[in-house]
Motif scaffolding. Structure first.
Motif, PDB file in Angstrom:
ATOM      1  N   UNK A   1       0.829  -1.207   0.000  1.00 48.34           N
ATOM      2  CA  UNK A   1       0.000   0.000   0.000  1.00 48.34           C
ATOM      3  C   UNK A   1       0.865   1.258   0.000  1.00 48.34           C
ATOM      4  N   UNK A   2       1.842   1.337   0.891  1.00 54.53           N
ATOM      5  CA  UNK A   2       2.652   2.558   1.023  1.00 54.53           C
ATOM      6  C   UNK A   2       3.580   2.728  -0.179  1.00 54.53           C
ATOM      7  N   UNK A   3       4.085   1.624  -0.722  1.00 52.24           N
ATOM      8  CA  UNK A   3       4.944   1.721  -1.900  1.00 52.24           C
ATOM      9  C   UNK A   3       4.172   2.266  -3.101  1.00 52.24           C
ATOM     10  N   UNK A   4       2.923   1.857  -3.215  1.00 59.06           N
ATOM     11  CA  UNK A   4       2.106   2.322  -4.336  1.00 59.06           C
ATOM     12  C   UNK A   4       1.631   3.758  -4.130  1.00 59.06           C
ATOM     13  N   UNK A   5       1.273   4.113  -2.878  1.00 64.35           N
ATOM     14  CA  UNK A   5       0.723   5.445  -2.594  1.00 64.35           C
ATOM     15  C   UNK A   5       1.792   6.527  -2.703  1.00 64.35           C
TER      16      UNK A   5
ATOM     17  N   UNK B   1       3.145   8.853  -0.558  1.00 66.87           N
ATOM     18  CA  UNK B   1       2.900  10.224  -0.080  1.00 66.87           C
ATOM     19  C   UNK B   1       4.230  10.875   0.286  1.00 66.87           C
ATOM     20  N   UNK B   2       4.274  12.201   0.261  1.00 69.54           N
ATOM     21  CA  UNK B   2       5.519  12.853   0.685  1.00 69.54           C
ATOM     22  C   UNK B   2       5.446  13.333   2.133  1.00 69.54           C
ATOM     23  N   UNK B   3       4.272  13.160   2.781  1.00 69.46           N
ATOM     24  CA  UNK B   3       4.114  13.471   4.205  1.00 69.46           C
ATOM     25  C   UNK B   3       3.285  12.354   4.835  1.00 69.46           C
ATOM     26  N   UNK B   4       3.720  11.868   5.986  1.00 71.57           N
ATOM     27  CA  UNK B   4       2.924  10.891   6.750  1.00 71.57           C
ATOM     28  C   UNK B   4       2.722  11.438   8.148  1.00 71.57           C
ATOM     29  N   UNK B   5       1.486  11.438   8.609  1.00 74.69           N
ATOM     30  CA  UNK B   5       1.171  11.877   9.968  1.00 74.69           C
ATOM     31  C   UNK B   5       0.671  10.672  10.757  1.00 74.69           C
ATOM     32  N   UNK B   6       1.380  10.336  11.828  1.00 79.42           N
ATOM     33  CA  UNK B   6       0.985   9.251  12.723  1.00 79.42           C
ATOM     34  C   UNK B   6       0.120   9.833  13.839  1.00 79.42           C
ATOM     35  N   UNK B   7      -1.072   9.295  14.002  1.00 71.71           N
ATOM     36  CA  UNK B   7      -1.964   9.764  15.057  1.00 71.71           C
ATOM     37  C   UNK B   7      -1.730   8.936  16.319  1.00 71.71           C
ATOM     38  N   UNK B   8      -0.942   9.481  17.235  1.00 72.18           N
ATOM     39  CA  UNK B   8      -0.523   8.851  18.492  1.00 72.18           C
ATOM     40  C   UNK B   8       0.723   7.973  18.265  1.00 72.18           C
ATOM     41  N   UNK B   9       1.529   7.885  19.297  1.00 71.07           N
ATOM     42  CA  UNK B   9       2.828   7.226  19.136  1.00 71.07           C
ATOM     43  C   UNK B   9       2.692   5.720  18.926  1.00 71.07           C
ATOM     44  N   UNK B  10       1.591   5.108  19.411  1.00 69.93           N
ATOM     45  CA  UNK B  10       1.421   3.671  19.214  1.00 69.93           C
ATOM     46  C   UNK B  10       1.310   3.326  17.732  1.00 69.93           C
TER      47      UNK B  10
ATOM     48  N   UNK C   1       9.933   1.796   3.154  1.00 69.65           N
ATOM     49  CA  UNK C   1       9.343   1.813   1.822  1.00 69.65           C
ATOM     50  C   UNK C   1       9.003   3.210   1.311  1.00 69.65           C
ATOM     51  N   UNK C   2       9.121   4.214   2.187  1.00 67.02           N
ATOM     52  CA  UNK C   2       8.845   5.597   1.791  1.00 67.02           C
ATOM     53  C   UNK C   2       9.837   6.509   2.529  1.00 67.02           C
ATOM     54  N   UNK C   3      11.147   6.278   2.358  1.00 69.56           N
ATOM     55  CA  UNK C   3      12.157   6.905   3.209  1.00 69.56           C
ATOM     56  C   UNK C   3      12.269   8.419   3.090  1.00 69.56           C
ATOM     57  N   UNK C   4      11.822   8.994   2.002  1.00 71.66           N
ATOM     58  CA  UNK C   4      11.959  10.432   1.808  1.00 71.66           C
ATOM     59  C   UNK C   4      10.724  11.223   2.246  1.00 71.66           C
ATOM     60  N   UNK C   5       9.763  10.524   2.810  1.00 73.24           N
ATOM     61  CA  UNK C   5       8.549  11.202   3.275  1.00 73.24           C
ATOM     62  C   UNK C   5       8.791  11.854   4.629  1.00 73.24           C
ATOM     63  N   UNK C   6       8.269  13.034   4.829  1.00 77.05           N
ATOM     64  CA  UNK C   6       8.336  13.729   6.111  1.00 77.05           C
ATOM     65  C   UNK C   6       7.421  13.022   7.104  1.00 77.05           C
ATOM     66  N   UNK C   7       7.943  12.690   8.276  1.00 78.76           N
ATOM     67  CA  UNK C   7       7.165  11.974   9.288  1.00 78.76           C
ATOM     68  C   UNK C   7       6.761  12.917  10.415  1.00 78.76           C
ATOM     69  N   UNK C   8       5.461  13.026  10.639  1.00 75.46           N
ATOM     70  CA  UNK C   8       4.915  13.901  11.677  1.00 75.46           C
ATOM     71  C   UNK C   8       4.170  13.042  12.699  1.00 75.46           C
ATOM     72  N   UNK C   9       4.385  13.328  13.967  1.00 76.94           N
ATOM     73  CA  UNK C   9       3.655  12.648  15.037  1.00 76.94           C
ATOM     74  C   UNK C   9       2.656  13.617  15.644  1.00 76.94           C
ATOM     75  N   UNK C  10       1.394  13.211  15.682  1.00 76.39           N
ATOM     76  CA  UNK C  10       0.351  13.990  16.361  1.00 76.39           C
ATOM     77  C   UNK C  10       0.077  13.305  17.699  1.00 76.39           C
ATOM     78  N   UNK C  11       0.488  13.935  18.799  1.00 76.57           N
ATOM     79  CA  UNK C  11       0.385  13.277  20.104  1.00 76.57           C
ATOM     80  C   UNK C  11      -1.042  13.263  20.667  1.00 76.57           C
ATOM     81  N   UNK C  12      -1.898  14.174  20.208  1.00 75.67           N
ATOM     82  CA  UNK C  12      -3.221  14.414  20.824  1.00 75.67           C
ATOM     83  C   UNK C  12      -3.038  14.978  22.234  1.00 75.67           C
ATOM     84  N   UNK C  13      -2.450  14.184  23.113  1.00 75.27           N
ATOM     85  CA  UNK C  13      -1.903  14.657  24.386  1.00 75.27           C
ATOM     86  C   UNK C  13      -0.733  13.748  24.691  1.00 75.27           C
ATOM     87  N   UNK C  14       0.070  14.069  25.697  1.00 75.12           N
ATOM     88  CA  UNK C  14       1.149  13.166  26.067  1.00 75.12           C
ATOM     89  C   UNK C  14       0.549  11.991  26.823  1.00 75.12           C
ATOM     90  N   UNK C  15       0.454  10.854  26.146  1.00 77.24           N
ATOM     91  CA  UNK C  15      -0.180   9.682  26.735  1.00 77.24           C
ATOM     92  C   UNK C  15       0.565   9.222  27.982  1.00 77.24           C
TER      93      UNK C  15
END
Length: 417
Positions: free
Chosen positions: A72-76, A78-87, A99-113
């Motif tokens: 899925x990720x190899x085909x898609x 994206x140049x930005x990935x946002x993870x919703x929560x650290x889990x 599989x997408x090494x040049x994509x910017x990785x963003x973590x959305x904590x919601x709150x500090x779990x």
């Protein structure tokens, strides 16, 4: 055009949770930049999730510990990935990096779990929360490691921002303070609100599956509401929230004026009709959605020092009262309910908080600028983040091998045709 893939822990429910409100704000912000948005999650569909078709974004079901995500990720791509929560970053981050090494990785904590979990454990053990407890928690180590593995982490509370910088010594280059994003409350909006005399009763709201909310409801039932009801016997407390459990429903008692209302189809309506919002929150983290909503709809509130965290400083007057002692809390609620002038001033304080601390036009451009700068200098920022590189190196081996082992075990245990 930027293409952002959001990997959600759950499907967003803005009418049920503050986290859902936060995620919807982010989605709309990205869409306003004409970015392509894809939302994926391993979660089951939920009753109150947003309408993705209405937003015009793709909704994709993905699996944990399954090689289908790799395809899925190899085909898609994206140049930005946002993870919703650290889990979620723990589960999918290594696959994204592979599989997408040049994509910017963003973590959305919601709150500090880790902060919420540690405070909850301290409360249940009848101990005073100490930073030492946070530092010793394995949960904390996992969350901080996830922050380092990402290129940027969104922090909703300035209290948590300070905690990460001062206690954990995390570089500000890795962090973005991004509170809730709201439009200004104008005099025209204020004039649409019901006035003091047109409002009745107390209310509270919050997803019953969220432990701080459930604890708050029990605290109201067992300790605080009887004190208020004794002085205001004709008033009612209306408790709203998605997914009420059988235990919660059993608390409903019309003689006591303690009414479990369940899911609110229209949050604005139920909050704006009440005179006071009660939120005796005893542990938690982040920004409390119910208190923000109360200010947005002109409803003063009584809460605790945990409740106001990230929304209050020495130069701010609260949207009502703050009290950690239950008897003081109840007396404050009674006073605010009965005093027209005090109620109006508290309402005005809430307007000031929204208009100064949660301005969309101030904070939204800062996030977009930070993303664009990092996209154009990604190699430089990653080189400077040695700890992140080190953790990524080990994660790609330990987490990947564990995930591969689970995949093979699943195949082995699968029923034969």
């Amino acid at each position: 055009m930027n293409h952002i893939l959001i990997i959600g822990f759950v499907w967003p429910e803005p009418n049920s949770t503050a986290a859902g409100t936060r995620m919807l704000q982010l989605i709309k912000l990205f869409l306003s930049q004409n970015w392509k948005v894809t939302f994926a999650s391993p979660a089951a569909n939920s009753e109150y999730m947003i309408d993705f078709d209405d937003l015009g974004i793709s909704k994709i079901k993905i699996e944990i510990n399954d090689p289908s995500f790799d395809h899925f990720i190899k085909q898609l791509q994206p140049n930005i990935i946002l993870f919703d929560r650290f889990m979620i970053e723990e589960q999918f981050g290594w696959r994204v990096s592979k599989y997408c090494p040049k994509a910017l990785k963003i973590l959305n904590t919601e709150d500090l779990h880790s902060l919420r979990k540690t405070r909850q454990a301290s409360f249940k053990n009848n101990k005073k929360f100490k930073i030492k407890d946070l530092l010793e928690s394995d949960f904390t180590k996992r969350e901080i490691a996830s922050i380092y593995r990402c290129d940027l982490t969104l922090i909703i509370s300035d209290f948590e921002m300070t905690l990460l910088k001062d206690t954990f010594k995390i570089s500000e280059d890795l962090l973005c303070y991004l509170p809730f994003l709201f439009d200004t409350i104008t005099p025209e909006i204020r004039n649409e609100w019901l006035d003091y005399e047109e409002r009745n009763h107390f209310m509270t709201i919050g997803n019953f599956r969220h432990e701080p909310n459930w604890n708050s409801v029990l605290y109201l039932k067992q300790t605080i509401w009887p004190l208020i009801r004794q002085e205001l016997p004709e008033t009612e407390l209306h408790i709203y929230g998605a997914y009420p459990t059988p235990k919660a429903i059993q608390l409903h008692n019309e003689k006591e004026g303690f009414l479990i209302k369940g899911h609110a189809k229209n949050t604005k309506e139920v909050i704006s009709q009440a005179r006071i919002c009660l939120a005796p929150i005893r542990f938690g983290a982040g920004i409390k959605g119910k208190l923000v909503d109360a200010m947005l709809y002109g409803t003063p509130s009584v809460t605790t020092s945990i409740g106001i965290e990230g929304m209050f400083d020495e130069d701010t007057d609260w949207n009502g009262f703050v009290a950690d002692d239950p008897s003081i809390f109840a007396k404050a609620a009674i006073k605010l309910y009965n005093d027209n002038n005090l109620w109006r001033q508290s309402q005005q304080n809430g307007i000031e908080i929204i208009n100064t601390r949660f301005q969309k036009e101030r904070f939204a451009p800062l996030l977009i600028d930070m993303i664009n700068i990092r996209l154009s200098n990604l190699e430089k920022y990653r080189t400077q983040n040695f700890i992140g590189n080190m953790l990524q190196y080990h994660t790609l081996r330990s987490t990947e091998f564990m995930s591969r082992w689970i995949e093979e075990k699943t195949k082995t245990n699968a029923p034969k045709d």
